[in-house]
Every structure is written in structure tokens, then in C-alpha cells.
Write an enzyme that holds these catalytic residues in place. Structure first.
Site, short mmCIF file in Angstrom:
data_model
loop_
_atom_site.label_atom_id
_atom_site.label_comp_id
_atom_site.label_asym_id
_atom_site.label_seq_id
_atom_site.Cartn_x
_atom_site.Cartn_y
_atom_site.Cartn_z
N LYS A 8 0.85 -1.18 0.00
CA LYS A 8 0.00 0.00 0.00
C LYS A 8 0.89 1.23 0.00
O LYS A 8 2.08 1.18 0.35
CB LYS A 8 -0.94 0.02 1.20
CG LYS A 8 -0.25 0.00 2.57
CD LYS A 8 0.09 1.38 3.10
CE LYS A 8 0.79 1.32 4.46
NZ LYS A 8 1.65 2.48 4.73
N ASP A 133 -0.86 -1.40 10.91
CA ASP A 133 -1.31 -1.35 9.52
C ASP A 133 -2.11 -2.58 9.10
O ASP A 133 -2.81 -2.55 8.08
CB ASP A 133 -0.11 -1.24 8.56
CG ASP A 133 0.52 0.14 8.58
OD1 ASP A 133 -0.03 1.05 9.24
OD2 ASP A 133 1.57 0.32 7.95
#
Length: 269
Positions: A8, A133
Site C-alpha cells: 500500500k 497497519d
């Protein structure tokens, strides 16, 4: 059974304040990209984990995939266990969330392989135990992220049709080093509003708080960013706590043999 944990990028990253528990409250937009590892699991009578590709430092017991298995172990039928093989491609310590993705995808993969029946919301809670995350990668779609990185709001952001280039110079920046370089502060403008502006306006309004201080320490980060803009990027930024820098282009750029000494990903968003 095989899956492909993806990286990401952070679009904007504001370090808002330090919490009493030692973590920091942040705000950012997380956006999945197609730079992937490969993760395979098969049923066996004993647990086994091995990895190929990029060398993963440290004890395998601390690997998030192993921890993910231990979190789900009680849901797996007695007498069975997975043999897991990770082929590591996404650079580590690079601000791309590759390790977090591996852990979260392992939860999803094992849940499906063994028909554990753990619901999405519970998988997100388990992922939060792995790291800040990790819950993002359970649903794996663009979100506005806040708190310590485990709370999300859905956003309407679609960058498909654009082209992505990520350049990782191999500078490993620890979380402690990154946070030690900044003073938390509340942003002047709302990030969820800023990302609704045209992509061409992001250059002057959306920033990563880590980028400026780390670029002073590691000038190569700024050099790469400038190089991406020279190639025609509409927007470029360091992601996460570094050191990967990405550029978003309207069309596929000619890299002109640039960045050959670094790890580079390029592809459509």
C-alpha cells in the site's frame, strides 16, 4: 491455496499527537497497489513456515505470518496445521506495509483453507493484534486512516487509469528513527477534503510529515522524488516512514534507465 499480499501507499501522512500508551495518532489515506508477495498454504499434520525471495531478518517466530497462525490456531481442527511458504518480493522497512500485508493475508488465507468461519470484523480485530497497519489489508480498499492506524473510514477515491512507479533505494528506516525526527502537530487542512481535489493540486497540499526531516538525513529520497517529477509525475511522495518514493503518472513513463540500482515497481493502478 495461494494468495498475493499487496503493498500500500500513504497519500498524505500527518502525525497528529503522541498518545499516553506510547503510540502516535496519525491520519493518512491508505491506497492498495499491485506490488505483491506470494503466499501459499496447504493442509498438513504439523506446522511449517519457510520463505524464499528477499531475506527476512530476525527470528521466524516473530514473523507476522507465524503470529497470524497462532492467533487462528484455536479455530483450526485438531490434528491439522498449515505448511506455509512465503515468497518475499516487497522490500522491508520501506513504508509499503509488506509485512503487515503478509500477516493480514495469512489470517484470511488460513481462515478460508480450514473453513474456520471467522467473520470479517473479527479478522480485523485479530489483525490489529498483529500491528497497526494490518487491519487495513483485511478489506484491502482505499480508506482514510486515523487513531494509531487501526481505525478507518471509507472514502470515494479511485486512481485507476493512472500509472504508478515506486522506487525503493534500500535505505532501512526504523519506526523509532522516523518518529524521532518529527514533532507531532495537528494539520491545518482536512485530508479527506484535500484528496477530493484534482490530482494536479496534491503536489502543493498533501504531504508526508516524515518526508522533509528524513530527506535531510537521506538526500537520496529527495533526489528520487525530483527524478519522478522530472519524468512527468503528476504527484510524488515518500510513503509511510520511508524510504520508498512513489510517483503517480497519467501515462506510462519512460524511465530512461533511471533507478536501475534500486528496487522498482511500475504498473497501472
Amino acid at each position: 491455496m495461494i494468495c498475493f499480499p499487496n503493498a500500500k501507499i500513504n497519500i498524505g501522512l500527518n502525525i497528529v499527537e503522541k498518545r499516553e500508551d506510547g503510540f502516535h495518532n496519525i491520519e493518512s489515506v491508505f491506497y492498495p497497489i499491485k506490488w505483491c508477495d506470494a503466499l501459499e498454504a496447504v493442509k498438513s499434520d504439523s506446522f511449517e513456515f519457510k520463505s524464499t525471495g528477499l531475506e527476512i531478518p530476525g527470528d521466524s517466530e516473530n514473523n507476522l505470518i507465524v503470529k497470524a497462525y497462532k492467533l487462528l490456531e484455536k479455530h483450526i481442527p485438531n490434528g491439522t496445521a498449515p505448511k506455509i511458504h512465503l515468497h518475499k518480493v516487497i522490500p522491508m522497512g520501506a513504508g509499503l506495509g509488506g509485512g503487515s500485508a503478509d500477516g493480514a493475508f495469512a489470517l484470511k488465507l488460513l481462515n478460508e483453507l480450514f473453513n474456520c468461519g471467522v467473520k470479517m470484523t473479527q479478522l480485523q480485530k485479530l489483525a490489529a493484534e498483529l500491528g497497526s497497519d494490518c487491519p487495513f489489508f483485511i478489506e484491502n480498499k482505499p480508506v482514510y486512516c486515523y487513531d494509531r492506524g487501526i481505525k478507518f473510514e471509507n472514502i470515494d477515491l479511485d486512481l485507476s487509469g493512472n500509472y504508478m512507479v515506486c522506487v525503493n533505494p534500500g535505505i532501512h528506516i526504523s519506526t523509532a528513527e522516523a518518529y524521532g525526527s518529527i514533532t507531532p502537530r495537528k494539520p491545518k487542512e482536512n485530508l479527506t477534503q484535500l484528496i477530493t481535489n484534482p490530482l494536479s493540486e496534491w503536489k502543493s497540499s498533501i504531504f508526508n510529515d516524515f518526508e522533509e526531516p528524513l530527506s535531510k538525513k537521506y538526500p537520496l529520497i529527495k533526489d528520487i522524488k525530483n527524478g519522478l517529477y522530472d519524468l512527468g509525475a503528476t504527484y510524488a511522495s515518500m510513503t509511510g516512514s520511508g524510504s520508498t518514493v512513489y510517483g503517480i503518472f497519467k501515462t506510462k513513463p519512460d524511465l530512461q534507465n533511471q533507478f536501475q540500482q534500486f528496487s522498482v515497481y511500475e504498473g497501472k493502478l
